[in-house]
Design an enzyme around this catalytic site. Structure first.
Site, PDB file in Angstrom:
ATOM      1  N   GLU A 153      97.897 -18.259 -63.448  1.00 37.05           N
ATOM      2  CA  GLU A 153      98.148 -18.845 -62.151  1.00 37.05           C
ATOM      3  C   GLU A 153      97.000 -18.830 -61.225  1.00 37.05           C
ATOM      4  OE1 GLU A 153     102.172 -17.557 -61.225  1.00 37.05           O
ATOM      5  OE2 GLU A 153     101.627 -17.201 -59.350  1.00 37.05           O
ATOM      6  N   ASN A 202     108.692 -10.886 -51.283  1.00 34.93           N
ATOM      7  CA  ASN A 202     109.539 -12.124 -51.692  1.00 34.93           C
ATOM      8  C   ASN A 202     110.199 -11.489 -53.092  1.00 34.93           C
ATOM      9  OD1 ASN A 202     108.766 -14.753 -50.569  1.00 34.93           O
ATOM     10  ND2 ASN A 202     106.690 -14.344 -51.269  1.00 34.93           N
ATOM     11  N   CYS A 249     102.555  -2.167 -60.611  1.00 39.09           N
ATOM     12  CA  CYS A 249     103.355  -1.714 -59.225  1.00 39.09           C
ATOM     13  C   CYS A 249     104.686  -2.266 -59.487  1.00 39.09           C
ATOM     14  CB  CYS A 249     102.559  -2.677 -58.125  1.00 39.09           C
ATOM     15  SG  CYS A 249     100.993  -2.343 -58.158  1.00 39.09           S
ATOM     16  N   GLY A 304      96.380  -9.810 -62.113  1.00 37.78           N
ATOM     17  CA  GLY A 304      95.472  -8.598 -62.667  1.00 37.78           C
ATOM     18  C   GLY A 304      95.055  -7.802 -61.335  1.00 37.78           C
ATOM     19  N   SER A 342      90.978  -7.839 -53.603  1.00 41.02           N
ATOM     20  CA  SER A 342      91.918  -7.003 -53.367  1.00 41.02           C
ATOM     21  C   SER A 342      92.243  -6.054 -54.483  1.00 41.02           C
ATOM     22  CB  SER A 342      93.334  -7.908 -52.885  1.00 41.02           C
ATOM     23  OG  SER A 342      94.367  -6.936 -53.041  1.00 41.02           O
ATOM     24  N   CYS A 346     103.744 -13.873 -56.116  1.00 42.02           N
ATOM     25  CA  CYS A 346     102.560 -14.086 -57.095  1.00 42.02           C
ATOM     26  C   CYS A 346     102.984 -13.685 -58.544  1.00 42.02           C
ATOM     27  CB  CYS A 346     101.469 -13.163 -56.689  1.00 42.02           C
ATOM     28  SG  CYS A 346     100.034 -12.436 -57.866  1.00 42.02           S
ATOM     29  N   SER A 381      95.594  -2.474 -51.598  1.00 37.11           N
ATOM     30  CA  SER A 381      97.114  -2.681 -51.594  1.00 37.11           C
ATOM     31  C   SER A 381      97.433  -0.957 -51.189  1.00 37.11           C
ATOM     32  CB  SER A 381      97.593  -3.062 -52.773  1.00 37.11           C
ATOM     33  OG  SER A 381      97.184  -4.245 -53.208  1.00 37.11           O
ATOM     34  N   LEU A 382      98.053  -1.028 -50.012  1.00 39.26           N
ATOM     35  CA  LEU A 382      98.202   0.375 -49.642  1.00 39.26           C
ATOM     36  C   LEU A 382     100.110   0.740 -49.833  1.00 39.26           C
ATOM     37  CD1 LEU A 382      96.941   3.153 -48.637  1.00 39.26           C
ATOM     38  CD2 LEU A 382      97.698   2.317 -46.324  1.00 39.26           C
TER      39      LEU A 382
HETATM   40  S1  SF4 Z   1      98.848  -7.671 -60.114  1.00 41.18           S
HETATM   41 FE1  SF4 Z   1      98.252  -6.563 -58.415  1.00 41.18          FE
HETATM   42  S2  SF4 Z   1     100.149  -6.018 -57.488  1.00 41.18           S
HETATM   43 FE2  SF4 Z   1     100.731  -6.813 -59.639  1.00 41.18          FE
HETATM   44  S3  SF4 Z   1     100.908  -4.953 -60.906  1.00 41.18           S
HETATM   45 FE3  SF4 Z   1      98.866  -5.577 -60.827  1.00 41.18          FE
HETATM   46  S4  SF4 Z   1      97.589  -4.719 -59.327  1.00 41.18           S
HETATM   47 FE4  SF4 Z   1      99.792  -4.321 -58.809  1.00 41.18          FE
END
Ligand code: SF4
Length: 348
Positions: free
Chosen positions: A92, A295, A116, A164, A196, A339, A219-220
């Site tokens: 995507e 979301n 996550c 990813g 990120s 996402c 990403s905290l």
């Molecule tokens: S894509 Fe980003 S938010 Fe989703 S599981 Fe992987 S590191 Fe975590």
């Protein structure tokens, strides 16, 4: 032998590759110009390039390995592209319109292993890393779409925040950055690029040492280890005691502030005490907190979106405690906004 994407080569790599095969130094500049400025999609379109050179290029590389599978367009101009890779996997890519320009969010892996607990992308485990060429091609395909629309618009910003963990595909991601930053090509300024990470501390040190001058976002999502481990299992292996020094190192080496991403999950991490604890954790670091309204994703029904007044109260508490912060403007709320959502729906 299967051919790889020519977009995966940095200018230096392409020059060296051509030189090794006896082609003059200027050849790489010519090819680069056709790829990134004139944006042709076949080698035969490179009409002023020496025929032997074109032959050897077309025997070893392809120009297009991605094909468009699906496209969703939002009323606000956001476009979600689902691209099929040569092996059939889907990824995507998102084009977003901002006041300051057009930004593209790219994917770096097929699936993700970080897991996550709130994330639609991580629902599908990592299948493989994307090559640098496959990451560059996402930008090129979006730019070709803009070229086709014919308004003279240009991709001006990049966020490496799609499916990813970019630091889990470190070398390809760094090559990608070198290619898109190159002033002879797409010329996207490093300050217009944000990478990120979920917080792979060791890679943050390595990335800082490269001095690429791009923005780094972490990403905290939680102000303490207990809560962060609940939301992001990576925190078990890399707790805040390891992450925060890595952040400090990046700030010092890059002389830039860092962005801390914080997804607000209703009644989980969105209360006043969380905001106060977050402010304390950040202290006087040069950091910007990006508050992200969640979301909801069907598969993660344990998480709800925080109410607007809670989001504003959280923002106010951070401000009162001297923290620079903002609330992310949402894009594409009328299409699969989270996402990875479009991809995971297609894969079901
Ligand atoms: S894509 Fe980003 S938010 Fe989703 S599981 Fe992987 S590191 Fe975590």
């Amino acid at each position: 032998m299967s051919k790889t994407s020519i977009y995966g080569l940095t200018f230096e790599q392409l020059s060296a590759w051509l030189l090794e095969r006896g082609h003059k130094k200027g050849r790489a500049s010519q090819v680069w110009e056709w790829l990134y400025r004139k944006r042709v999609t076949t080698f035969t379109d490179m009409v002023d390039v020496n025929l032997d050179c074109l032959k050897v290029l077309s025997e070893n590389f392809t120009i297009q390995t991605l094909t468009e599978h699906t496209k969703q367009e939002s009323a606000d101009g956001t476009i979600k592209f689902l691209f099929a890779l040569a092996d059939g996997d889907l990824i995507e890519t998102v084009l977003m319109r901002h006041k300051y320009g057009l930004s593209v969010c790219v994917t770096t892996q097929v699936g993700c292993n970080i897991g996550c607990s709130f994330c639609a992308s991580g629902l599908l485990k990592k299948d493989r890393d994307l090559s640098s060429g496959e990451i560059v091609e996402q930008i090129m395909n979006v730019q070709l779409h803009l070229d086709e629309v014919g308004k003279g618009e240009r991709v001006s910003h990049i966020v490496v925040m799609g499916i990813g963990e970019p630091f889990d595909n470190f070398e390809n991601m760094v090559d990608f950055l070198e290619i898109v930053k190159d002033q002879k090509g797409l010329e996207i300024g490093p300050r217009h690029i944000t990478v990120s990470t979920s917080g792979l501390a060791q890679k943050i040190y390595e990335f800082a040492d490269l001095k690429l001058q791009v923005n780094l976002a972490i990403s905290l999502h939680a102000p303490n280890n207990e809560l962060r481990t609940r939301i992001m299992k990576i925190n078990r292996a890399i707790p805040l005691e390891k992450l925060m020094p890595a952040i400090d190192y990046y700030i010092e080496k890059s002389n830039r502030r860092i962005t801390l991403e914080y997804i607000l999950l209703k009644d989980v991490n969105d209360q006043k005490e969380h905001a106060e604890e977050l402010a304390e954790l950040i202290g006087d670091r040069r950091a910007y907190v990006n508050l992200i309204p969640y979301n909801p994703v069907d598969e993660h029904s344990q998480y709800q979106r925080s109410e607007e007044k809670t989001v504003l109260a959280f923002y106010d508490t951070l401000k009162k405690n001297g923290i620079t912060c903002g609330i992310r403007i949402e894009h594409g709320t009328d299409i699969d906004a989270a996402c990875g959502q479009l991809r995971s729906k297609q894969m079901k």
